[in-house]
Write a protein that holds these residues in place. Structure first.
Motif, short mmCIF file in Angstrom:
data_model
loop_
_atom_site.label_atom_id
_atom_site.label_comp_id
_atom_site.label_asym_id
_atom_site.label_seq_id
_atom_site.Cartn_x
_atom_site.Cartn_y
_atom_site.Cartn_z
N LEU A 199 0.81 -1.22 0.00
CA LEU A 199 0.00 0.00 0.00
C LEU A 199 0.84 1.27 0.00
CD1 LEU A 199 -2.74 -1.09 2.57
CD2 LEU A 199 -2.55 -1.59 0.12
N ARG A 200 2.17 1.13 0.18
CA ARG A 200 3.05 2.29 0.20
C ARG A 200 3.88 2.43 -1.08
NH1 ARG A 200 4.10 4.51 5.31
NH2 ARG A 200 2.87 3.56 6.98
N ARG A 201 3.81 1.45 -1.93
CA ARG A 201 4.61 1.50 -3.16
C ARG A 201 4.07 2.58 -4.11
NH1 ARG A 201 7.75 -3.12 -4.67
NH2 ARG A 201 7.89 -4.63 -2.96
N PRO A 202 4.95 3.26 -4.80
CA PRO A 202 4.48 4.29 -5.75
C PRO A 202 3.74 3.66 -6.92
CG PRO A 202 6.85 3.93 -5.98
CD PRO A 202 6.42 3.15 -4.78
N ALA A 203 2.70 4.34 -7.37
CA ALA A 203 1.93 3.84 -8.50
C ALA A 203 1.24 5.00 -9.18
CB ALA A 203 0.90 2.81 -8.04
N PRO A 204 1.01 4.89 -10.49
CA PRO A 204 0.29 5.95 -11.20
C PRO A 204 -1.12 6.11 -10.65
CG PRO A 204 1.30 4.39 -12.74
CD PRO A 204 1.40 3.79 -11.37
N GLY A 205 -1.63 7.31 -10.72
CA GLY A 205 -3.01 7.55 -10.29
C GLY A 205 -4.01 7.35 -11.40
N ALA A 206 -3.52 6.98 -12.57
CA ALA A 206 -4.40 6.82 -13.73
C ALA A 206 -5.20 5.53 -13.63
CB ALA A 206 -3.57 6.81 -15.01
N PRO A 207 -6.34 5.46 -14.28
CA PRO A 207 -7.10 4.20 -14.33
C PRO A 207 -6.27 3.09 -14.93
CG PRO A 207 -8.45 6.02 -15.10
CD PRO A 207 -7.05 6.55 -14.97
N TYR A 208 -6.54 1.87 -14.49
CA TYR A 208 -5.85 0.69 -15.02
C TYR A 208 -6.76 0.02 -16.04
CZ TYR A 208 -3.30 -3.72 -15.18
OH TYR A 208 -2.58 -4.81 -15.60
N PRO A 209 -6.34 -0.10 -17.28
CA PRO A 209 -7.19 -0.77 -18.27
C PRO A 209 -7.22 -2.27 -18.02
CG PRO A 209 -5.07 -0.19 -19.24
CD PRO A 209 -5.06 0.39 -17.86
N ALA A 210 -8.40 -2.81 -17.77
CA ALA A 210 -8.52 -4.23 -17.46
C ALA A 210 -7.97 -5.07 -18.60
CB ALA A 210 -9.98 -4.58 -17.21
N VAL A 211 -7.25 -6.13 -18.24
CA VAL A 211 -6.75 -7.06 -19.26
C VAL A 211 -7.94 -7.70 -19.95
CG1 VAL A 211 -5.51 -9.23 -19.59
CG2 VAL A 211 -4.55 -7.46 -18.12
N ASP A 212 -7.87 -7.81 -21.27
CA ASP A 212 -8.98 -8.30 -22.08
C ASP A 212 -9.01 -9.83 -22.05
OD1 ASP A 212 -11.14 -8.25 -23.84
OD2 ASP A 212 -9.83 -8.27 -25.60
N THR A 213 -9.34 -10.35 -20.88
CA THR A 213 -9.37 -11.80 -20.72
C THR A 213 -10.52 -12.43 -21.49
OG1 THR A 213 -10.49 -11.32 -18.64
CG2 THR A 213 -8.20 -11.98 -18.50
N ALA A 214 -10.34 -13.69 -21.84
CA ALA A 214 -11.43 -14.47 -22.40
C ALA A 214 -12.40 -14.81 -21.29
CB ALA A 214 -10.89 -15.74 -23.04
N ALA A 215 -13.66 -14.97 -21.64
CA ALA A 215 -14.66 -15.33 -20.64
C ALA A 215 -14.31 -16.64 -19.96
CB ALA A 215 -16.04 -15.42 -21.28
N ASP A 216 -13.61 -17.54 -20.68
CA ASP A 216 -13.21 -18.80 -20.08
C ASP A 216 -11.71 -18.89 -19.82
OD1 ASP A 216 -12.55 -19.04 -22.72
OD2 ASP A 216 -13.64 -20.91 -23.06
N ASP A 217 -11.07 -17.74 -19.59
CA ASP A 217 -9.76 -17.75 -18.95
C ASP A 217 -9.97 -18.04 -17.47
OD1 ASP A 217 -7.80 -17.34 -20.89
OD2 ASP A 217 -8.03 -15.16 -20.86
N VAL A 218 -9.07 -18.80 -16.89
CA VAL A 218 -9.16 -19.11 -15.46
C VAL A 218 -8.97 -17.83 -14.66
CG1 VAL A 218 -8.17 -20.43 -13.55
CG2 VAL A 218 -8.38 -21.48 -15.82
N ALA A 219 -9.91 -17.56 -13.77
CA ALA A 219 -9.85 -16.37 -12.92
C ALA A 219 -9.39 -16.71 -11.52
CB ALA A 219 -11.22 -15.69 -12.86
N LEU A 220 -9.78 -17.87 -11.03
CA LEU A 220 -9.41 -18.23 -9.66
C LEU A 220 -9.27 -19.74 -9.53
CD1 LEU A 220 -12.13 -19.36 -7.81
CD2 LEU A 220 -12.87 -17.08 -8.45
N ILE A 221 -8.44 -20.13 -8.59
CA ILE A 221 -8.32 -21.53 -8.19
C ILE A 221 -8.70 -21.60 -6.72
CG2 ILE A 221 -6.83 -23.56 -8.00
CD1 ILE A 221 -5.03 -22.34 -10.13
N ALA A 222 -9.83 -22.27 -6.45
CA ALA A 222 -10.33 -22.41 -5.08
C ALA A 222 -10.02 -23.82 -4.61
CB ALA A 222 -11.83 -22.14 -5.04
#
Length: 559
Positions: A199-222
């Motif tokens: 939370l202290r690392r420097p980062a741009p204040g600009a919006p982050y463009p979401a990666v254009d993932t496929a609907a069936d790209d794996v999002a999470l492993i539970a």
């Protein structure tokens, strides 16, 4: 800025035109992935081991390109509340969007995370943990959310199975993760004072463009919670995250934008991930995130924050009964129970005290959330409910043939989300002929309602009688002194098995096994009565609250 997205043809569905069977299973023959690191897709089960994935329900026909984090973050005005905490400030949707974008910039530009990397998330249930989860998904990486209670060996097993090389960890939960000494794991803490804190690392204040993932790209492993031994990694797609909201939440729970959600399940448990993050955000509502959410803490939280939607387990509802008079729960309009079977006695006791019909449901980590349930006037105590819109269910025998209504068999379901284990031969056991076979014994009643009998491996066969442990548990729980009950079978030379009840009593109650047996004999057929009763101070449970019956089968002294 994030690394440019590179598309790659990955191992998975065969490189040929889609057959009718492939279309029925909700996939095409050629998948274009946004993942640079293709580990997750490379370790999906072979296509012929996937379940059928019907998408007939309107609202489930998602576009081919979809990032679920971007979808969840879109919509509500910036000033709308999204996350509350007991003592801290409320986060708005605008603040959450800005913080998620900042975290995504740090992940990709500072930490080197690329689409497809698995990122472990560990910490108490806080807005920052939720923001990290959203940032990982928005950056196209794969979230592996674990429980804060898991120990070094458990964490090492998960990281080895998922080949995890990045971890975001609450500073208060980092010790066990560090002790695991996982080769190649880069741990970045948050919530601390160090200059390199996330939370202290420097980062741009600009919006982050979401990666254009496929609907069936794996999002999470539970990972399954380990009620039976070695966990299984369940891989879910971006579209799956939205599908649980667009089925159970939309059609059964029916949340309002002004609802305030809360509950006891942690975000490392898919019951909590859905109930505390996905469902409220999909509805533009808000959630109270509690680091400590035991029964004694839930009722004050409901009263203080005017909670309207509550997610917790059957044991918690029963434990809260005695304290209801001390707290104002008039804001509640929805109570959801899952994680284990809800006894009819608990449902009726809660309804008599509050006038609220608990929404019972069965879900599974393999299927991400609830797939059989009922609400409002459709609730029938003692049953789980009917298939959630978008889902199908049936009861079948060991050979996959449907059994007649009224007869017990194995529960099989299919819907827009299905089981896809991470490189695990147990895939063939769970998915059979396109159906997900959950391992639960159920009865489908003639009116279409599904009634839980037992876990398939928990059916007790004693002297030729089939005895369902939950039925005996329900009878025990009707005794005024019984707080918790778990019934298992113990090998017996003469009878094959005998019924053993493990019981937790109210404080100060007399441990009288004969009196309890007499009570059960007045409730059930005598052959179902426990031959042995073990009194305990607590029952063994996983960190997610699920009963570990396998430990009870080898428990020690009877009393």
């Amino acid at each position: 800025m994030p690394s440019p997205t590179r598309y790659a043809r990955c191992r998975g569905p065969p490189r040929r035109p889609p057959t009718a069977a492939h279309k029925a299973r909700g996939r095409t023959a050629m998948i274009v992935s946004a993942h640079v690191d293709t580990f997750a897709r490379d370790h999906l089960p072979p296509p012929d081991q996937w379940p059928d994935l019907p998408f007939e329900l309107p609202g489930l026909r998602y576009p081919h390109r979809l990032n679920c984090a971007a979808e969840l973050l879109a919509g509500p005005p910036d000033e709308r509340p999204v996350f509350h905490t007991p003592d801290g400030p409320t986060w708005t949707y605008g603040e959450l969007r800005a913080r998620v974008d900042r975290l995504a910039h740090v992940l990709t530009a500072e930490l080197g995370v690329v689409p497809g990397h698995r990122v472990l998330l560990r910490g108490p249930t806080t807005p920052w943990l939720a923001a990290c989860w959203l940032a990982v998904l928005k950056a196209g990486a794969v979230a592996v959310t674990v429980l804060a209670q898991q120990r070094p060996h458990e964490l090492a097993v998960i990281c080895d199975m998922a080949l995890v090389r990045h971890a975001l960890c609450d500073i208060r939960s980092v010790d066990d993760l560090a002790k695991a000494e996982i080769p190649g794991l880069r741990i970045t803490t948050y919530g601390g004072d160090a200059p390199d804190d996330l939370l202290r690392r420097p980062a741009p204040g600009a919006p982050y463009p979401a990666v254009d993932t496929a609907a069936d790209d794996v999002a999470l492993i539970a990972f399954t919670s380990g009620t039976t031994g070695r966990p299984k990694g369940c891989m879910h797609f971006h579209r799956d995250v939205l599908a649980i909201a667009d089925t159970f939440s939309k059609h059964v729970l029916k949340p309002h934008a002004d609802d305030v959600f809360t509950g006891s399940p942690p975000l490392g448990f898919t019951f909590g991930l859905g109930g505390l993050v996905v469902f409220p955000m999909r509805a533009g509502a808000s959630a109270l995130l509690l680091e400590q959410a035991h029964p004694k803490q839930l009722l004050p939280a409901v009263a203080d924050h005017r909670v309207s939607v509550l997610f917790t387990a059957p044991t918690a509802y029963r434990a809260m009964l005695d304290d209801l008079d001390a707290h104002d729960v008039s804001s509640l309009r929805r109570c959801v129970s899952a994680g284990e079977n809800l006894p009819a006695a608990t449902w009726r006791a809660w309804y008599e005290r509050t006038g609220l019909r608990i929404i019972n449901g069965i879900g599974a980590t393999e299927l991400l959330h609830i797939f059989i349930s009922a609400a409002d006037d459709d609730v029938r105590p003692g049953t789980t409910g009917v298939p959630v819109p978008g889902w199908e269910a049936r009861v079948q025998d060991a050979d996959g043939r449907p059994v007649p209504d009224g007869e017990p068999g194995l529960l099989a379901v299919r819907g827009p989300v299905g089981c896809r284990y991470l490189a695990d031969p147990r895939q063939r056991d769970y998915v059979r002929d396109g159906w997900n076979v959950t391992g639960d014994t159920y009865v489908r009643e003639p009116d279409g309602y599904f009634r839980y009998v037992a876990r398939a491996d928990d059916m007790i066969i004693s002297a030729g009688y089939n005895i369902a442990g939950p039925e005996v548990e329900d009878a025990l729980l009707r005794h005024p002194d019984v707080v918790e009950a778990a019934v298992v079978g113990r090998p017996d030379e003469a009878r094959g098995q005998v019924v053993v009840a493990h019981v937790v009593l109210k404080e100060g109650a007399v441990r009288d096994a004969d009196a309890l047996r007499a009570f059960v004999k007045a409730e059930l057929a005598p052959y179902k009565c426990p031959r042995e009763i073990v009194f305990s101070d607590a029952l063994p449970r996983t960190a997610t609250g699920k009963l570990q019956r396998f430990r009870l089968r080898t428990d020690g002294d009877q009393q």
